[in-house]
Scaffold this motif. Structure first.
Motif, PDB file in Angstrom:
ATOM      1  N   SER A 229     -46.251  -8.304   8.406  1.00 21.88           N
ATOM      2  CA  SER A 229     -45.367  -9.457   8.442  1.00 21.88           C
ATOM      3  C   SER A 229     -45.443 -10.142   7.073  1.00 21.88           C
ATOM      4  CB  SER A 229     -45.799 -10.425   9.549  1.00 21.88           C
ATOM      5  OG  SER A 229     -47.149 -10.806   9.377  1.00 21.88           O
TER       6      SER A 229
ATOM      7  N   TRP B  57     -48.378  -9.718  12.047  1.00 25.80           N
ATOM      8  CA  TRP B  57     -48.648  -8.353  12.483  1.00 25.80           C
ATOM      9  C   TRP B  57     -48.883  -7.421  11.297  1.00 25.80           C
ATOM     10  CZ3 TRP B  57     -45.134  -4.973  10.481  1.00 25.80           C
ATOM     11  CH2 TRP B  57     -43.920  -5.510  10.033  1.00 25.80           C
TER      12      TRP B  57
ATOM     13  N   ILE C 296     -49.540  -1.138  16.167  1.00 21.26           N
ATOM     14  CA  ILE C 296     -49.240  -2.491  15.706  1.00 21.26           C
ATOM     15  C   ILE C 296     -50.352  -3.412  16.203  1.00 21.26           C
ATOM     16  CG2 ILE C 296     -47.556  -4.372  15.704  1.00 21.26           C
ATOM     17  CD1 ILE C 296     -45.528  -2.217  16.820  1.00 21.26           C
TER      18      ILE C 296
ATOM     19  N   SER D  88     -48.744  -2.941  10.860  1.00 30.51           N
ATOM     20  CA  SER D  88     -48.421  -1.719  11.611  1.00 30.51           C
ATOM     21  C   SER D  88     -48.487  -0.495  10.703  1.00 30.51           C
ATOM     22  CB  SER D  88     -47.024  -1.810  12.238  1.00 30.51           C
ATOM     23  OG  SER D  88     -46.027  -1.653  11.256  1.00 30.51           O
TER      24      SER D  88
ATOM     25  N   LEU E  70     -53.757 -13.468  10.571  1.00 28.35           N
ATOM     26  CA  LEU E  70     -54.070 -12.135  11.082  1.00 28.35           C
ATOM     27  C   LEU E  70     -55.281 -11.514  10.407  1.00 28.35           C
ATOM     28  CD1 LEU E  70     -53.235  -9.427  12.561  1.00 28.35           C
ATOM     29  CD2 LEU E  70     -51.985  -8.913  10.477  1.00 28.35           C
TER      30      LEU E  70
ATOM     31  N   VAL F 284     -51.132  -7.365  16.503  1.00 34.83           N
ATOM     32  CA  VAL F 284     -50.430  -8.646  16.457  1.00 34.83           C
ATOM     33  C   VAL F 284     -51.425  -9.780  16.663  1.00 34.83           C
ATOM     34  CG1 VAL F 284     -48.623 -10.059  17.521  1.00 34.83           C
ATOM     35  CG2 VAL F 284     -48.353  -7.574  17.399  1.00 34.83           C
TER      36      VAL F 284
END
Length: 84
Positions: free
Chosen positions: A4, A79, A70, A81, A10, A72
């Motif tokens: 993201s 996120w 992924i 991935s 994260l 999250v």
């Protein structure tokens, strides 16, 4: 690997989670190679509780001939991935 736009929530959570992952036991039998391996369920039993502790979830949708993994951050929606 894709992420993201923001990852400031994260990545610290993932860093903390990775420090707590333990070895996965290999209890499934592979008769062809006469060896043991860790099943997907055994991996998830180790990984999922630690991810949840830090507000993370693992998604693995199958898309055609590949699987995308992924991770999250539930609170922020951030996120990361990768697909195989």
């Amino acid at each position: 690997m894709k992420t993201s736009t923001e990852t400031n929530k994260l990545l610290p959570a993932l860093f903390k989670a990775k420090q707590e992952f333990t070895a996965v036991s290999k209890s499934a039998d592979n008769p062809f190679f006469k060896s043991k391996y860790a099943s997907l369920n055994e991996h998830l039993e180790v990984v999922d509780p630690v991810l949840y502790k830090y507000g993370l979830m693992l998604l693995q949708p199958a898309t055609g001939s590949s699987v995308e993994s992924i991770i999250v951050h539930a609170e922020s929606g951030q996120w990361v991935s990768s697909d195989m």
